[in-house]
Design a protein around this motif. Structure first.
Motif, PDB file in Angstrom:
ATOM      1  N   PHE A 143       0.867  -1.177   0.000  1.00  0.00           N
ATOM      2  CA  PHE A 143       0.000   0.000   0.000  1.00  0.00           C
ATOM      3  C   PHE A 143       0.901   1.223   0.000  1.00  0.00           C
ATOM      4  O   PHE A 143       1.757   1.376   0.876  1.00  0.00           O
ATOM      5  N   ARG A 144       0.721   2.094  -0.996  1.00  0.00           N
ATOM      6  CA  ARG A 144       1.615   3.239  -1.167  1.00  0.00           C
ATOM      7  C   ARG A 144       0.822   4.535  -1.301  1.00  0.00           C
ATOM      8  O   ARG A 144      -0.362   4.525  -1.626  1.00  0.00           O
ATOM      9  N   ILE A 145       1.533   5.630  -1.083  1.00  0.00           N
ATOM     10  CA  ILE A 145       0.951   6.959  -1.239  1.00  0.00           C
ATOM     11  C   ILE A 145       1.932   7.818  -2.025  1.00  0.00           C
ATOM     12  O   ILE A 145       3.150   7.730  -1.826  1.00  0.00           O
ATOM     13  N   ASN A 179      -4.524   0.828 -15.225  1.00  0.00           N
ATOM     14  CA  ASN A 179      -4.524   0.544 -13.790  1.00  0.00           C
ATOM     15  C   ASN A 179      -5.057   1.690 -12.936  1.00  0.00           C
ATOM     16  O   ASN A 179      -5.039   1.600 -11.708  1.00  0.00           O
ATOM     17  N   PHE A 180      -5.525   2.755 -13.576  1.00  0.00           N
ATOM     18  CA  PHE A 180      -6.114   3.858 -12.816  1.00  0.00           C
ATOM     19  C   PHE A 180      -7.592   3.570 -12.540  1.00  0.00           C
ATOM     20  O   PHE A 180      -8.363   3.257 -13.450  1.00  0.00           O
ATOM     21  N   GLY A 196     -18.229  -0.990  -0.323  1.00  0.00           N
ATOM     22  CA  GLY A 196     -18.557   0.421  -0.181  1.00  0.00           C
ATOM     23  C   GLY A 196     -17.571   1.357  -0.855  1.00  0.00           C
ATOM     24  O   GLY A 196     -17.862   2.541  -1.047  1.00  0.00           O
ATOM     25  N   LEU A 197     -16.406   0.845  -1.249  1.00  0.00           N
ATOM     26  CA  LEU A 197     -15.399   1.698  -1.881  1.00  0.00           C
ATOM     27  C   LEU A 197     -15.786   2.073  -3.315  1.00  0.00           C
ATOM     28  O   LEU A 197     -15.357   3.093  -3.829  1.00  0.00           O
ATOM     29  N   GLN A 198     -16.567   1.242  -3.968  1.00  0.00           N
ATOM     30  CA  GLN A 198     -17.089   1.527  -5.310  1.00  0.00           C
ATOM     31  C   GLN A 198     -15.975   1.877  -6.304  1.00  0.00           C
ATOM     32  O   GLN A 198     -15.901   2.987  -6.833  1.00  0.00           O
ATOM     33  N   PHE A 199     -15.110   0.912  -6.562  1.00  0.00           N
ATOM     34  CA  PHE A 199     -14.067   1.096  -7.571  1.00  0.00           C
ATOM     35  C   PHE A 199     -14.693   1.297  -8.948  1.00  0.00           C
ATOM     36  O   PHE A 199     -15.642   0.610  -9.325  1.00  0.00           O
ATOM     37  N   HIS A 200     -14.146   2.244  -9.695  1.00  0.00           N
ATOM     38  CA  HIS A 200     -14.597   2.471 -11.066  1.00  0.00           C
ATOM     39  C   HIS A 200     -13.376   2.744 -11.935  1.00  0.00           C
ATOM     40  O   HIS A 200     -12.600   3.657 -11.666  1.00  0.00           O
ATOM     41  N   HIS A 221      -3.962   3.775  -8.194  1.00  0.00           N
ATOM     42  CA  HIS A 221      -3.306   2.954  -9.214  1.00  0.00           C
ATOM     43  C   HIS A 221      -3.252   1.544  -8.648  1.00  0.00           C
ATOM     44  O   HIS A 221      -2.571   1.288  -7.657  1.00  0.00           O
ATOM     45  N   LYS A 222      -3.998   0.634  -9.253  1.00  0.00           N
ATOM     46  CA  LYS A 222      -4.215  -0.692  -8.680  1.00  0.00           C
ATOM     47  C   LYS A 222      -3.659  -1.772  -9.595  1.00  0.00           C
ATOM     48  O   LYS A 222      -4.016  -1.861 -10.773  1.00  0.00           O
ATOM     49  N   THR A 223      -2.757  -2.577  -9.049  1.00  0.00           N
ATOM     50  CA  THR A 223      -2.243  -3.753  -9.746  1.00  0.00           C
ATOM     51  C   THR A 223      -2.441  -4.964  -8.840  1.00  0.00           C
ATOM     52  O   THR A 223      -2.951  -4.848  -7.724  1.00  0.00           O
ATOM     53  N   ASP A 224      -2.022  -6.121  -9.316  1.00  0.00           N
ATOM     54  CA  ASP A 224      -2.154  -7.328  -8.502  1.00  0.00           C
ATOM     55  C   ASP A 224      -1.282  -7.279  -7.252  1.00  0.00           C
ATOM     56  O   ASP A 224      -1.565  -7.961  -6.264  1.00  0.00           O
ATOM     57  N   ARG A 225      -0.225  -6.454  -7.291  1.00  0.00           N
ATOM     58  CA  ARG A 225       0.741  -6.446  -6.196  1.00  0.00           C
ATOM     59  C   ARG A 225       0.689  -5.197  -5.330  1.00  0.00           C
ATOM     60  O   ARG A 225       1.294  -5.167  -4.255  1.00  0.00           O
TER      61      ARG A 225
END
Length: 266
Positions: free
Chosen positions: A3-5, A52-53, A39-43, A67-71
């Motif tokens: 998890f990054r910021i 990946n955005f 409840g996060l409702q990813f879109h 930015h979401k990937t498998d890792r």
């Protein structure tokens, strides 16, 4: 999952009103605790050049861009709905092919589209030679210039470079500013790991948060700038007298706001 910021998220969060900041922080903690929570409702950002955005709904108007990937999950940006989507549509996150550092890259074609829509024709200025004509494409790539910005930089004169610099990754812009000031291209840092997120340049803009306490600290504390960074936009120098327009000159009255450099401000 890591998890990054990113500093782009922290900077954008600081610009929101206090009430919205509180709601964003709550959503960020929820995301870290359980990324699969309904409840996060990813879109997915369909128009983004980077598949990946994704967006996360904070409230009726505020959206977090991740930015979401498998890792990994990266908090990349936050803003009102349309502005958040526009930010993601104009960027991609990738490892630079030469330096290996993860970069948040502005998509050149999208930037040109925006510029064509909003730009006002500047007053005519004397033609000046390209400032980087002495550098090869390999030189520009070695300091972290994204590949699709190389040709534009190679042909850029001083005024055009000032327009381009704010769209480049910080390490590339700073190296080019140093070159313009003293004619020497600084060597890029040597990474201690093959991990693109562990590269020294990547660590300037993206950090791992291991737990809720670290996330809270990252959200509440100012983002530390441990090395020279560009903190502001370049101003137009077209109205300055010709003998006071040279980049890097002690007399330059309009110059980039760069921490660690001796150039003056407008």
């Amino acid at each position: 999952m890591d998890f990054r910021i990113a500093d782009t998220f922290a900077d954008a969060l600081a610009r929101l009103p206090a009430q919205d900041q509180k709601a964003v922080k709550t959503s960020a903690f929820d995301l870290q605790l359980d990324p699969s929570a309904p409840g996060l409702q990813f879109h997915r950002i369909e128009r983004s050049k980077d598949p990946n955005f994704w967006s996360i709904r904070v409230n009726r108007d505020i959206r977090i861009i991740v930015h979401k990937t498998d890792r990994s999950l990266l908090l990349a940006y936050v803003d009102h709905h349309d502005k958040a989507y526009a930010w993601a549509e104009r960027r991609r996150i990738e490892a630079h092919p030469n330096t290996g550092a993860i970069q948040i890259v502005e998509v050149r074609e999208m930037i040109e589209d925006v510029a064509a829509t909003w730009a006002v024709a500047p007053p005519p200025t004397p033609t000046s030679p390209p400032v980087f004509q002495g550098l090869a494409a390999a030189d520009l790539l070695s300091i972290g210039v994204p590949a699709d910005w190389v040709a534009e930089l190679k042909s850029a004169n001083e005024d055009r470079f000032l327009d381009l610099a704010t769209h480049l990754p910080a390490e590339a812009a700073e190296a080019l500013l140093t070159y313009v000031a003293n004619g020497v291209l600084p060597p890029p840092p040597v990474p201690a790991s093959a991990d693109p997120f562990a590269h020294p340049d990547a660590l300037r803009r993206i950090r791992v948060v291991e737990n809720a306490a670290e996330l809270e600290a990252a959200l509440d504390a100012p983002w530390e700038k441990s090395s020279p960074r560009i903190f502001g936009d370049f101003c137009s120098r077209r109205s300055a007298p010709p003998n006071r327009r040279k980049i890097g000159s002690e007399d330059c009255v309009c110059a980039p706001l760069v921490c660690g450099f001796r150039w003056q401000l407008c």
